[in-house]
Write a protein that holds these residues in place. Structure first.
Motif, PDB file in Angstrom:
ATOM      1  N   TRP A 118      74.743-109.006  30.721  1.00 27.89           N
ATOM      2  CA  TRP A 118      74.713-107.761  29.967  1.00 27.89           C
ATOM      3  C   TRP A 118      73.525-107.714  29.015  1.00 27.89           C
ATOM      4  CZ3 TRP A 118      77.558-104.299  32.133  1.00 27.89           C
ATOM      5  CH2 TRP A 118      78.731-104.644  32.787  1.00 27.89           C
ATOM      6  N   ASP A 119      73.103-108.868  28.478  1.00 28.93           N
ATOM      7  CA  ASP A 119      71.962-108.897  27.559  1.00 28.93           C
ATOM      8  C   ASP A 119      70.681-108.466  28.265  1.00 28.93           C
ATOM      9  OD1 ASP A 119      73.744-109.853  25.700  1.00 28.93           O
ATOM     10  OD2 ASP A 119      73.122-111.942  25.915  1.00 28.93           O
TER      11      ASP A 119
ATOM     12  N   LEU B  43      73.681-102.429  21.383  1.00 23.45           N
ATOM     13  CA  LEU B  43      74.646-103.528  21.279  1.00 23.45           C
ATOM     14  C   LEU B  43      76.077-103.029  21.512  1.00 23.45           C
ATOM     15  CD1 LEU B  43      73.200-105.492  18.224  1.00 23.45           C
ATOM     16  CD2 LEU B  43      73.255-106.254  20.615  1.00 23.45           C
ATOM     17  N   ARG B  44      76.387-101.840  20.986  1.00 26.21           N
ATOM     18  CA  ARG B  44      77.721-101.279  21.201  1.00 26.21           C
ATOM     19  C   ARG B  44      77.940-100.892  22.664  1.00 26.21           C
ATOM     20  NH1 ARG B  44      77.315 -98.741  15.859  1.00 26.21           N
ATOM     21  NH2 ARG B  44      76.474 -96.899  16.864  1.00 26.21           N
TER      22      ARG B  44
ATOM     23  N   VAL C 153      66.783-103.286  21.727  1.00 30.30           N
ATOM     24  CA  VAL C 153      65.463-103.329  21.092  1.00 30.30           C
ATOM     25  C   VAL C 153      65.216-102.022  20.342  1.00 30.30           C
ATOM     26  CG1 VAL C 153      64.447-104.904  22.772  1.00 30.30           C
ATOM     27  CG2 VAL C 153      64.337-102.462  23.185  1.00 30.30           C
ATOM     28  N   GLY C 154      64.287-102.087  19.404  1.00 31.29           N
ATOM     29  CA  GLY C 154      63.831-100.884  18.712  1.00 31.29           C
ATOM     30  C   GLY C 154      64.857-100.271  17.780  1.00 31.29           C
ATOM     31  N   HIS C 155      64.672 -98.984  17.530  1.00 29.30           N
ATOM     32  CA  HIS C 155      65.514 -98.285  16.559  1.00 29.30           C
ATOM     33  C   HIS C 155      66.932 -98.040  17.070  1.00 29.30           C
ATOM     34  CE1 HIS C 155      64.238 -94.966  19.120  1.00 29.30           C
ATOM     35  NE2 HIS C 155      65.238 -94.272  18.625  1.00 29.30           N
ATOM     36  N   THR C 156      67.154 -98.229  18.334  1.00 29.52           N
ATOM     37  CA  THR C 156      68.490 -98.006  18.900  1.00 29.52           C
ATOM     38  C   THR C 156      69.228 -99.328  19.127  1.00 29.52           C
ATOM     39  OG1 THR C 156      67.621 -98.003  21.141  1.00 29.52           O
ATOM     40  CG2 THR C 156      67.784 -95.868  20.024  1.00 29.52           C
ATOM     41  N   ARG C 157      68.812-100.365  18.409  1.00 28.10           N
ATOM     42  CA  ARG C 157      69.385-101.705  18.608  1.00 28.10           C
ATOM     43  C   ARG C 157      70.905-101.716  18.446  1.00 28.10           C
ATOM     44  NH1 ARG C 157      69.210-106.963  18.782  1.00 28.10           N
ATOM     45  NH2 ARG C 157      70.108-108.309  17.209  1.00 28.10           N
ATOM     46  N   HIS C 158      71.422-101.135  17.387  1.00 30.32           N
ATOM     47  CA  HIS C 158      72.870-101.174  17.147  1.00 30.32           C
ATOM     48  C   HIS C 158      73.633-100.383  18.213  1.00 30.32           C
ATOM     49  CE1 HIS C 158      72.338-103.324  13.439  1.00 30.32           C
ATOM     50  NE2 HIS C 158      71.494-102.406  13.003  1.00 30.32           N
ATOM     51  N   GLU C 159      73.067 -99.253  18.617  1.00 30.22           N
ATOM     52  CA  GLU C 159      73.702 -98.457  19.659  1.00 30.22           C
ATOM     53  C   GLU C 159      73.731 -99.224  20.980  1.00 30.22           C
ATOM     54  OE1 GLU C 159      71.370 -97.329  17.592  1.00 30.22           O
ATOM     55  OE2 GLU C 159      72.217 -95.569  16.597  1.00 30.22           O
TER      56      GLU C 159
END
Length: 161
Positions: free
Chosen positions: A38-39, A53-54, A45-51
């Motif tokens: 999955w990784d 990851l979810r 990466v970037g500004h959407t990192r948290h999204e």
């Protein structure tokens, strides 16, 4: 677009009143497909990192939730891994897009006034993907009706019997 073809096993179960030739069913082994990395599949990466990851976490959860059920139904083989991955990623993206709409609202301001949030169209696309891929994987009650010899998955017991 017409009806999808019925599996040969289902044709044999229902009978063959027309006497047409029925192809031999493809016998795929009921071996679980390997869980994807999955990784690597959904890099954060970037500004959407948290999204990202979810989405990755939700896709992994969905994989681990449906895989045992599909194996119990004997409808999944190693050949179906790509379809299952696509389904799980669509579920993860749908979940994240719903969070975006909950946080930002259905409508956003624009130069011409208020317009529908772009994520709404993306949600609609993921719903179509989930529905189509779920039907291919026998993840809905209606799609399981095509296979009359499937065992009942856990949670599908008839509450009235």
């Amino acid at each position: 677009m017409g009806r999808p073809p019925r599996p040969p096993a289902l044709k044999l179960l229902e009978g063959n009143p027309g006497g047409r030739k029925i192809d031999e069913p493809i016998q795929a082994s009921v071996v679980p497909p390997p869980e994807p990395d999955w990784d690597a599949l959904l890099p954060a990466v970037g500004h959407t990192r948290h999204e990202a990851l979810r989405v990755r976490k939700r896709a992994r959860e969905e994989w681990r939730r449906v895989l045992p059920e599909l194996l119990a139904l004997r409808v999944l083989s190693a050949l179906d891994g790509g379809t299952l991955v696509a389904y799980c990623v669509a579920v993860g993206r749908h979940d994240e897009l719903c969070r975006v709409i909950a946080r930002e609202g259905m409508f956003v301001p624009s130069r011409g006034g208020t317009v529908k949030h772009p994520a709404v169209a993306a949600i609609n696309a993921t719903v179509i993907q989930i529905k189509a891929l779920g039907a291919e994987l026998a993840l809905t009650p209606a799609s399981r009706l095509r296979f009359s010899d499937l065992p009942t998955p856990s949670g599908d017991e008839d509450m009235f019997s």
